[in-house]
Design an enzyme around this catalytic site. Sequence first.
Site, PDB file in Angstrom:
ATOM      1  N   TRP A  21       0.840  -1.202   0.000  1.00 57.25           N
ATOM      2  CA  TRP A  21       0.000   0.000   0.000  1.00 57.25           C
ATOM      3  C   TRP A  21       0.878   1.257   0.000  1.00 57.25           C
ATOM      4  O   TRP A  21       0.710   2.164  -0.822  1.00 57.25           O
ATOM      5  CB  TRP A  21      -0.932  -0.029   1.206  1.00 57.25           C
ATOM      6  CG  TRP A  21      -1.957   1.071   1.233  1.00 57.25           C
ATOM      7  CD1 TRP A  21      -2.180   2.040   0.298  1.00 57.25           C
ATOM      8  CD2 TRP A  21      -2.928   1.294   2.262  1.00 57.25           C
ATOM      9  NE1 TRP A  21      -3.224   2.859   0.680  1.00 57.25           N
ATOM     10  CE2 TRP A  21      -3.701   2.426   1.880  1.00 57.25           C
ATOM     11  CE3 TRP A  21      -3.227   0.663   3.467  1.00 57.25           C
ATOM     12  CZ2 TRP A  21      -4.732   2.921   2.670  1.00 57.25           C
ATOM     13  CZ3 TRP A  21      -4.254   1.155   4.243  1.00 57.25           C
ATOM     14  CH2 TRP A  21      -5.005   2.273   3.855  1.00 57.25           C
ATOM     15  N   ASP A  56       1.618  -8.889  -1.094  1.00 59.23           N
ATOM     16  CA  ASP A  56       0.207  -8.545  -1.156  1.00 59.23           C
ATOM     17  C   ASP A  56       0.057  -7.149  -1.753  1.00 59.23           C
ATOM     18  O   ASP A  56       0.735  -6.211  -1.339  1.00 59.23           O
ATOM     19  CB  ASP A  56      -0.408  -8.576   0.246  1.00 59.23           C
ATOM     20  CG  ASP A  56      -1.897  -8.273   0.205  1.00 59.23           C
ATOM     21  OD1 ASP A  56      -2.672  -9.187  -0.146  1.00 59.23           O
ATOM     22  OD2 ASP A  56      -2.283  -7.122   0.494  1.00 59.23           O
ATOM     23  N   TYR A  61      -3.958   0.504  -4.593  1.00 65.22           N
ATOM     24  CA  TYR A  61      -2.738   1.062  -4.018  1.00 65.22           C
ATOM     25  C   TYR A  61      -1.993   1.883  -5.066  1.00 65.22           C
ATOM     26  O   TYR A  61      -1.290   1.349  -5.929  1.00 65.22           O
ATOM     27  CB  TYR A  61      -1.822  -0.043  -3.487  1.00 65.22           C
ATOM     28  CG  TYR A  61      -2.463  -0.933  -2.444  1.00 65.22           C
ATOM     29  CD1 TYR A  61      -3.599  -0.537  -1.745  1.00 65.22           C
ATOM     30  CD2 TYR A  61      -1.934  -2.188  -2.156  1.00 65.22           C
ATOM     31  CE1 TYR A  61      -4.187  -1.352  -0.795  1.00 65.22           C
ATOM     32  CE2 TYR A  61      -2.513  -3.005  -1.191  1.00 65.22           C
ATOM     33  CZ  TYR A  61      -3.642  -2.586  -0.530  1.00 65.22           C
ATOM     34  OH  TYR A  61      -4.225  -3.411   0.409  1.00 65.22           O
ATOM     35  N   GLN A 180      -8.561 -11.716   4.715  1.00 68.45           N
ATOM     36  CA  GLN A 180      -7.519 -10.766   5.107  1.00 68.45           C
ATOM     37  C   GLN A 180      -8.145  -9.658   5.960  1.00 68.45           C
ATOM     38  O   GLN A 180      -8.594  -8.649   5.443  1.00 68.45           O
ATOM     39  CB  GLN A 180      -6.836 -10.170   3.875  1.00 68.45           C
ATOM     40  CG  GLN A 180      -5.656  -9.287   4.228  1.00 68.45           C
ATOM     41  CD  GLN A 180      -4.998  -8.649   3.023  1.00 68.45           C
ATOM     42  OE1 GLN A 180      -4.636  -7.476   3.056  1.00 68.45           O
ATOM     43  NE2 GLN A 180      -4.826  -9.406   1.948  1.00 68.45           N
ATOM     44  N   ARG A 234      -3.864   9.003   6.394  1.00 62.66           N
ATOM     45  CA  ARG A 234      -4.049   8.832   7.838  1.00 62.66           C
ATOM     46  C   ARG A 234      -4.653  10.070   8.507  1.00 62.66           C
ATOM     47  O   ARG A 234      -5.115   9.993   9.653  1.00 62.66           O
ATOM     48  CB  ARG A 234      -2.720   8.429   8.495  1.00 62.66           C
ATOM     49  CG  ARG A 234      -2.319   7.001   8.171  1.00 62.66           C
ATOM     50  CD  ARG A 234      -0.943   6.640   8.679  1.00 62.66           C
ATOM     51  NE  ARG A 234       0.114   7.317   7.946  1.00 62.66           N
ATOM     52  CZ  ARG A 234       1.403   7.052   8.100  1.00 62.66           C
ATOM     53  NH1 ARG A 234       1.809   6.126   8.966  1.00 62.66           N
ATOM     54  NH2 ARG A 234       2.310   7.711   7.389  1.00 62.66           N
ATOM     55  N   GLY A 286       4.390  -3.569   6.146  1.00 62.48           N
ATOM     56  CA  GLY A 286       4.450  -2.437   5.240  1.00 62.48           C
ATOM     57  C   GLY A 286       5.761  -1.701   5.453  1.00 62.48           C
ATOM     58  O   GLY A 286       6.084  -1.323   6.575  1.00 62.48           O
ATOM     59  N   ALA A 287       6.538  -1.535   4.400  1.00 58.94           N
ATOM     60  CA  ALA A 287       7.825  -0.839   4.515  1.00 58.94           C
ATOM     61  C   ALA A 287       8.101  -0.088   3.225  1.00 58.94           C
ATOM     62  O   ALA A 287       7.803  -0.568   2.129  1.00 58.94           O
ATOM     63  CB  ALA A 287       8.955  -1.829   4.803  1.00 58.94           C
ATOM     64  N   GLN A 292      13.766   0.126   6.697  1.00 58.94           N
ATOM     65  CA  GLN A 292      12.546  -0.062   7.476  1.00 58.94           C
ATOM     66  C   GLN A 292      12.191  -1.542   7.575  1.00 58.94           C
ATOM     67  O   GLN A 292      11.827  -2.039   8.649  1.00 58.94           O
ATOM     68  CB  GLN A 292      11.389   0.702   6.840  1.00 58.94           C
ATOM     69  CG  GLN A 292      11.435   2.200   7.033  1.00 58.94           C
ATOM     70  CD  GLN A 292      10.218   2.886   6.442  1.00 58.94           C
ATOM     71  OE1 GLN A 292       9.401   2.263   5.755  1.00 58.94           O
ATOM     72  NE2 GLN A 292      10.094   4.177   6.693  1.00 58.94           N
TER      73      GLN A 292
END
Length: 323
Positions: A21, A56, A61, A180, A234, A286-287, A292
Amino acid sequence: METRRLGNSDLDISVLGLGSWAIGGDIGEWGWGSQNEKHSIATIHKALDEGINWIDTAPAYGLGNAEVVIGKALKQSSHTPFIFTKCGFRWEEGGSGELINRLSQQSIVEEIDLSLSRLGVECIDLYQIHRPVPNYELEEAWYCLTELQKAGKVRHIGVSNFEVDQLERVAAIAPVVSNQPGFSLLNRDVESEVLPWCEAHNVGTIHHSTMSNGLLTGSWSLERRANLDKRDWRNKSHQFASPLFEKNLEFIEFLRGVALEKQVTVAQLSIAWTLTNPASTGSILGARTPEQLEQLLPAAQVTLTQDELKHIDKVHANLFHGL
C-alpha cells in the site's frame, strides 16, 4: 523463515509477507505521500532475499502503481514469490481518480486482465475481493472468481475485510481459501468471531494493518501527527484522531516497556503478537525502504509467553474500556 499452509490451498507461505500500500505512493485519495520507486524496488528485493515468499497488493494502491512497481521488481529478481492481489475497489479510467466499490462480473473481468498486465504475470496466486461492498454483489463476485479460477487466471480465491455472515454466504458457493482482516494490538475487533470462524472452517488469515498504519512503530507523537503530510490518508483515520490517538500513545508506552524487557522493538513485539492467534497464517509488513523492512523482520523470531499475553490483554482492556 517459518512457513504455514494457507487454509485449504497448496500454498505454504512465510509468516511474514510484504504489503505494498505504502509503495503505491501518493497517487489517488488513499495514498501515503510521495514514494521513491527505487526504494520500493529495493525493499521488494530485500524482502525476497530474506525469505518472504509472498507479496500482497491491490489495484487501489496508488491507482495501479503498486502493481506496476512490483512487476518491475520481479523482472529484476531471480525469486518467484506468490502474488496476492484484489478486485472490487477501483477507479474510472480517465476520471477523477476517486476510488469506487464495484463487484459486478463485468468489472472484475476487466480488473483481472489489467492486474495481470501491470504485474507482468500470467496467473495470480491468490485473488481476493478487496472489500464486501456493495454487499448485494458478493455472490455475483464470488461466482466470477470461481470462473477466473477455472480459466487459469487465478490459482486460489479469497476475501478481505469480511465478517462471518459474509464469509458464510460466499463459502456456500465455493470454498474460501483465506480472509484478510485488519488485526493489531490496537484493532482487535476480529478476535471474538471472525478469527474463530476462520480457524474452525480451515480458512487462512493474512492480517493487514498489523502495525495500525504505523502507530505501532513506536515513533509517533502529538508533534508528528501535527506535521503529517496533508496528502497522507491517515489524516482521515479514526486511530489518529483525538481522544483515541492519545490513548493509543499511552498503550504504546506500556508496550515499549514490555519490548524493552524482551530486548525487541515495539514494532517487532506487535507483529509477533498477531502471529500468536491460533487462526493466524501470516501477517503483512508495510515498509518503504530496505532499512525499514530490516527493522521489522526479526518479528518472525519473537515469542510471547502466556503470562505476557495475559498482561497485555489486561492493560489493553483497562485502558480502552468505554472507547
